[in-house]
Motif scaffolding. Structure first.
Motif, PDB file in Angstrom:
ATOM      1  N   TYR A  49      -2.336  -6.806  -8.615  1.00 35.52           N
ATOM      2  CA  TYR A  49      -1.790  -7.864  -7.768  1.00 35.52           C
ATOM      3  C   TYR A  49      -2.929  -8.582  -7.052  1.00 35.52           C
ATOM      4  O   TYR A  49      -4.028  -8.019  -6.895  1.00 35.52           O
ATOM      5  CB  TYR A  49      -0.849  -7.286  -6.704  1.00 35.52           C
ATOM      6  CG  TYR A  49       0.370  -6.581  -7.225  1.00 35.52           C
ATOM      7  CD1 TYR A  49       1.535  -7.287  -7.537  1.00 35.52           C
ATOM      8  CD2 TYR A  49       0.378  -5.190  -7.372  1.00 35.52           C
ATOM      9  CE1 TYR A  49       2.669  -6.626  -7.989  1.00 35.52           C
ATOM     10  CE2 TYR A  49       1.509  -4.526  -7.824  1.00 35.52           C
ATOM     11  CZ  TYR A  49       2.648  -5.251  -8.133  1.00 35.52           C
ATOM     12  OH  TYR A  49       3.758  -4.598  -8.582  1.00 35.52           O
ATOM     13  N   PRO A  50      -2.683  -9.787  -6.546  1.00 34.60           N
ATOM     14  CA  PRO A  50      -3.664 -10.433  -5.669  1.00 34.60           C
ATOM     15  C   PRO A  50      -3.819  -9.631  -4.374  1.00 34.60           C
ATOM     16  O   PRO A  50      -2.922  -8.877  -3.989  1.00 34.60           O
ATOM     17  CB  PRO A  50      -3.039 -11.808  -5.393  1.00 34.60           C
ATOM     18  CG  PRO A  50      -1.996 -11.998  -6.439  1.00 34.60           C
ATOM     19  CD  PRO A  50      -1.505 -10.640  -6.804  1.00 34.60           C
ATOM     20  N   PRO A  51      -4.958  -9.776  -3.684  1.00 32.00           N
ATOM     21  CA  PRO A  51      -5.205  -8.995  -2.468  1.00 32.00           C
ATOM     22  C   PRO A  51      -4.106  -9.115  -1.412  1.00 32.00           C
ATOM     23  O   PRO A  51      -3.780  -8.128  -0.737  1.00 32.00           O
ATOM     24  CB  PRO A  51      -6.536  -9.562  -1.958  1.00 32.00           C
ATOM     25  CG  PRO A  51      -7.225 -10.064  -3.187  1.00 32.00           C
ATOM     26  CD  PRO A  51      -6.142 -10.591  -4.064  1.00 32.00           C
ATOM     27  N   HIS A  52      -3.505 -10.313  -1.245  1.00 34.88           N
ATOM     28  CA  HIS A  52      -2.520 -10.469  -0.188  1.00 34.88           C
ATOM     29  C   HIS A  52      -1.252  -9.665  -0.478  1.00 34.88           C
ATOM     30  O   HIS A  52      -0.535  -9.275   0.449  1.00 34.88           O
ATOM     31  CB  HIS A  52      -2.193 -11.948   0.055  1.00 34.88           C
ATOM     32  CG  HIS A  52      -1.318 -12.574  -0.988  1.00 34.88           C
ATOM     33  ND1 HIS A  52      -1.798 -13.036  -2.202  1.00 34.88           N
ATOM     34  CD2 HIS A  52       0.025 -12.813  -1.008  1.00 34.88           C
ATOM     35  CE1 HIS A  52      -0.815 -13.533  -2.917  1.00 34.88           C
ATOM     36  NE2 HIS A  52       0.309 -13.418  -2.226  1.00 34.88           N
ATOM     37  N   ILE A  53      -0.970  -9.382  -1.756  1.00 34.09           N
ATOM     38  CA  ILE A  53       0.197  -8.570  -2.082  1.00 34.09           C
ATOM     39  C   ILE A  53      -0.051  -7.121  -1.681  1.00 34.09           C
ATOM     40  O   ILE A  53       0.840  -6.449  -1.144  1.00 34.09           O
ATOM     41  CB  ILE A  53       0.527  -8.670  -3.580  1.00 34.09           C
ATOM     42  CG1 ILE A  53       0.911 -10.112  -3.934  1.00 34.09           C
ATOM     43  CG2 ILE A  53       1.647  -7.697  -3.951  1.00 34.09           C
ATOM     44  CD1 ILE A  53       2.148 -10.617  -3.213  1.00 34.09           C
ATOM     45  N   TYR A  54      -1.264  -6.630  -1.915  1.00 37.23           N
ATOM     46  CA  TYR A  54      -1.572  -5.263  -1.475  1.00 37.23           C
ATOM     47  C   TYR A  54      -1.459  -5.137   0.041  1.00 37.23           C
ATOM     48  O   TYR A  54      -1.066  -4.081   0.562  1.00 37.23           O
ATOM     49  CB  TYR A  54      -2.961  -4.845  -1.954  1.00 37.23           C
ATOM     50  CG  TYR A  54      -2.989  -4.497  -3.430  1.00 37.23           C
ATOM     51  CD1 TYR A  54      -2.308  -3.393  -3.919  1.00 37.23           C
ATOM     52  CD2 TYR A  54      -3.686  -5.294  -4.339  1.00 37.23           C
ATOM     53  CE1 TYR A  54      -2.323  -3.073  -5.269  1.00 37.23           C
ATOM     54  CE2 TYR A  54      -3.705  -4.981  -5.697  1.00 37.23           C
ATOM     55  CZ  TYR A  54      -3.014  -3.873  -6.149  1.00 37.23           C
ATOM     56  OH  TYR A  54      -3.020  -3.567  -7.487  1.00 37.23           O
ATOM     57  N   ARG A  55      -1.798  -6.210   0.756  1.00 41.47           N
ATOM     58  CA  ARG A  55      -1.636  -6.169   2.209  1.00 41.47           C
ATOM     59  C   ARG A  55      -0.161  -6.036   2.578  1.00 41.47           C
ATOM     60  O   ARG A  55       0.189  -5.354   3.551  1.00 41.47           O
ATOM     61  CB  ARG A  55      -2.264  -7.401   2.856  1.00 41.47           C
ATOM     62  CG  ARG A  55      -3.791  -7.393   2.824  1.00 41.47           C
ATOM     63  CD  ARG A  55      -4.391  -8.436   3.743  1.00 41.47           C
ATOM     64  NE  ARG A  55      -4.157  -9.788   3.263  1.00 41.47           N
ATOM     65  CZ  ARG A  55      -4.967 -10.430   2.420  1.00 41.47           C
ATOM     66  NH1 ARG A  55      -6.046  -9.824   1.943  1.00 41.47           N
ATOM     67  NH2 ARG A  55      -4.713 -11.669   2.046  1.00 41.47           N
ATOM     68  N   LEU A  56       0.714  -6.687   1.801  1.00 42.13           N
ATOM     69  CA  LEU A  56       2.149  -6.533   2.036  1.00 42.13           C
ATOM     70  C   LEU A  56       2.583  -5.084   1.831  1.00 42.13           C
ATOM     71  O   LEU A  56       3.497  -4.589   2.495  1.00 42.13           O
ATOM     72  CB  LEU A  56       2.947  -7.448   1.109  1.00 42.13           C
ATOM     73  CG  LEU A  56       2.830  -8.957   1.318  1.00 42.13           C
ATOM     74  CD1 LEU A  56       3.638  -9.700   0.265  1.00 42.13           C
ATOM     75  CD2 LEU A  56       3.303  -9.335   2.706  1.00 42.13           C
ATOM     76  N   ASP A  60      -4.959  -0.683   2.573  1.00 48.88           N
ATOM     77  CA  ASP A  60      -6.243  -1.072   3.146  1.00 48.88           C
ATOM     78  C   ASP A  60      -7.342  -0.598   2.212  1.00 48.88           C
ATOM     79  O   ASP A  60      -7.609   0.605   2.099  1.00 48.88           O
ATOM     80  CB  ASP A  60      -6.410  -0.433   4.529  1.00 48.88           C
ATOM     81  CG  ASP A  60      -7.728  -0.802   5.209  1.00 48.88           C
ATOM     82  OD1 ASP A  60      -8.525  -1.547   4.593  1.00 48.88           O
ATOM     83  OD2 ASP A  60      -7.965  -0.332   6.331  1.00 48.88           O
ATOM     84  N   THR A 219       7.183  -7.316  -5.575  1.00 51.83           N
ATOM     85  CA  THR A 219       6.895  -8.706  -5.924  1.00 51.83           C
ATOM     86  C   THR A 219       6.754  -8.832  -7.435  1.00 51.83           C
ATOM     87  O   THR A 219       6.340  -7.894  -8.116  1.00 51.83           O
ATOM     88  CB  THR A 219       5.604  -9.213  -5.257  1.00 51.83           C
ATOM     89  OG1 THR A 219       4.522  -8.352  -5.617  1.00 51.83           O
ATOM     90  CG2 THR A 219       5.745  -9.227  -3.744  1.00 51.83           C
ATOM     91  N   THR A 350       9.102 -13.283   4.653  1.00 50.06           N
ATOM     92  CA  THR A 350       7.785 -13.077   4.055  1.00 50.06           C
ATOM     93  C   THR A 350       7.563 -14.058   2.912  1.00 50.06           C
ATOM     94  O   THR A 350       7.498 -13.665   1.737  1.00 50.06           O
ATOM     95  CB  THR A 350       7.658 -11.623   3.548  1.00 50.06           C
ATOM     96  OG1 THR A 350       8.246 -10.725   4.481  1.00 50.06           O
ATOM     97  CG2 THR A 350       6.199 -11.245   3.318  1.00 50.06           C
ATOM     98  N   ALA A 352       5.042 -15.409   1.832  1.00 51.36           N
ATOM     99  CA  ALA A 352       3.819 -15.154   1.071  1.00 51.36           C
ATOM    100  C   ALA A 352       4.084 -14.290  -0.157  1.00 51.36           C
ATOM    101  O   ALA A 352       3.246 -14.228  -1.063  1.00 51.36           O
ATOM    102  CB  ALA A 352       2.776 -14.474   1.957  1.00 51.36           C
TER     103      ALA A 352
END
Length: 365
Positions: A49-56, A60, A219, A350, A352
């Motif tokens: 996944y893109p980094p912002h999905i892992y943040r969801l 970390d 997602t 959400t 994003a």
């Protein structure tokens, strides 16, 4: 405060390796382990996944217990397993369509990667149990002639009147394994290989067969037909039609990711799950079309469109959950209606989570 009466209390103070620990299910298991006072160590490539999905997902990448690496890395896996009391092997190329497109990659990750983990467990005496994450897809389309009791035959007749076909209920001990996709085939092999490798040395293991997992913050990925709650909700949120592959008559047993995490951890510690194979589902059949209708309750203007069945997409069935309830002393808590409502509410809060490529589909209409 930790509940010392819970069977999961024995995990407090333990170290648990979760392969695929940054994915939807793995990250939820990791979070639950922290709540229980355990130390979760996760291995994941962090490239799905893109980094912002892992943040969801609450991941970390700078956490020292988040190991960015590949389960096919023998030395890395051996070091990681050596320091752990338990192992949950959830890492996989888990998308049916992706496995169909790239069968060699599916075999490399899902089979070779598993063997690396099994070899590491065999090499240490510290690990008390490994849980191998398998899938209900190993059952394929089931056996329409299989009916072990008058009660089951009555249930099948009722479901046939609703869905227009026989809908099988899958039992761990009596339903044959009949994979109809590359992904399912790798999982079926993995179950047998886990039993052969760990059984040969008397190591404890449990196989859990997940049915259709869904729930926030799941997602979608392009060119996939998995994760239908997330797909339908995302498309409906953007005013796109919902494609019902094969008319949406496939049946799934939808289980929320929170319930999946709880069941997996119970399987990890229950004395009754030693060398067992357990369905993780709700025991309630839901068609793809019914899921679309639940989504339409929240997006009334959404339209349905029929599409061909994709390769490897099983007609499906639902879980027998008697064994799960007996050996885990637990049943799922979240209904499909509540779970879909939770997902829609989360998606609205959400934005994003809606991928950029899906916006491009919208603008190209």
């Amino acid at each position: 405060m930790h509940d010392t009466r819970s069977p999961l209390a024995r995990l407090r103070g333990s170290t648990v390796l979760v392969t695929g620990g940054a994915g939807l299910i793995g990250s939820r298991i990791v979070g639950r382990l922290r709540e229980l006072g355990a130390r979760p160590v996760a291995i994941c490539t962090l490239d799905a996944y893109p980094p912002h999905i892992y943040r969801l997902f609450g991941v970390d990448g700078t956490d020292p217990d988040m190991i960015v690496g590949d389960i096919r890395d023998t030395a890395l896996v051996a070091r990681s397993v050596a320091g752990c009391d338990y192992v949950i092997h959830a890492a996989a190329l888990a998308d049916v369509a992706a496995c169909t497109r790239a069968p060699r990659a599916a075999i490399d990750i899902n089979i070779t990667g598993l063997q690396v983990v099994l070899d590491a467990v065999v090499s240490t005496e510290r690990v008390q149990r490994l849980v191998y994450v398998s899938s209900a897809s190993v059952y394929g389309d089931g056996n329409p002639d299989e009916a072990s009791s008058a009660e089951l035959r009555t249930m099948r007749q009722m479901l046939e009147s609703v869905y227009g076909r026989v809908v099988p209920q899958f039992h761990e001990q009596t339903s044959p394994v009949r994979p109809v996709s590359v992904y399912a085939n790798t999982k079926a092999f993995g179950e047998t290989q886990t039993a052969l490798t760990l059984g040969a040395v008397g190591a404890s293991y449990t196989v859990v067969r997940y049915f259709s997992v869904y729930g926030e913050p799941q997602t979608i990925k392009p060119n996939s037909h998995s994760w239908m709650v997330a797909w339908f909700a995302a498309r409906a949120a953007l005013g796109l039609p919902l494609y019902l592959n094969g008319g949406g008559h496939q049946v799934r047993d939808l289980i929320h990711v929170d319930d999946v995490a709880e069941a997996t951890l119970r399987a990890l510690v229950s004395p009754q799950t030693h060398t067992e194979t357990i369905n993780i589902g709700t025991g309630k059949p839901t068609s793809v079309r019914q899921v679309a209708e639940l989504i339409r309750d929240h997006y009334p203007n959404v339209q349905f469109m029929e599409a061909p069945m994709p390769p490897g997409d099983p007609l499906g069935g639902y879980a027998s959950t008697r064994r799960m309830a007996a050996v885990l002393g637990w049943t799922p808590k979240i209904t499909v209606g509540d779970g879909v409502a939770r997902y829609v509410a989360w998606l609205r809060k959400t934005p994003a989570a809606l991928p950029a490529w899906l916006f491009q589909v919208t603008s190209a209409r």
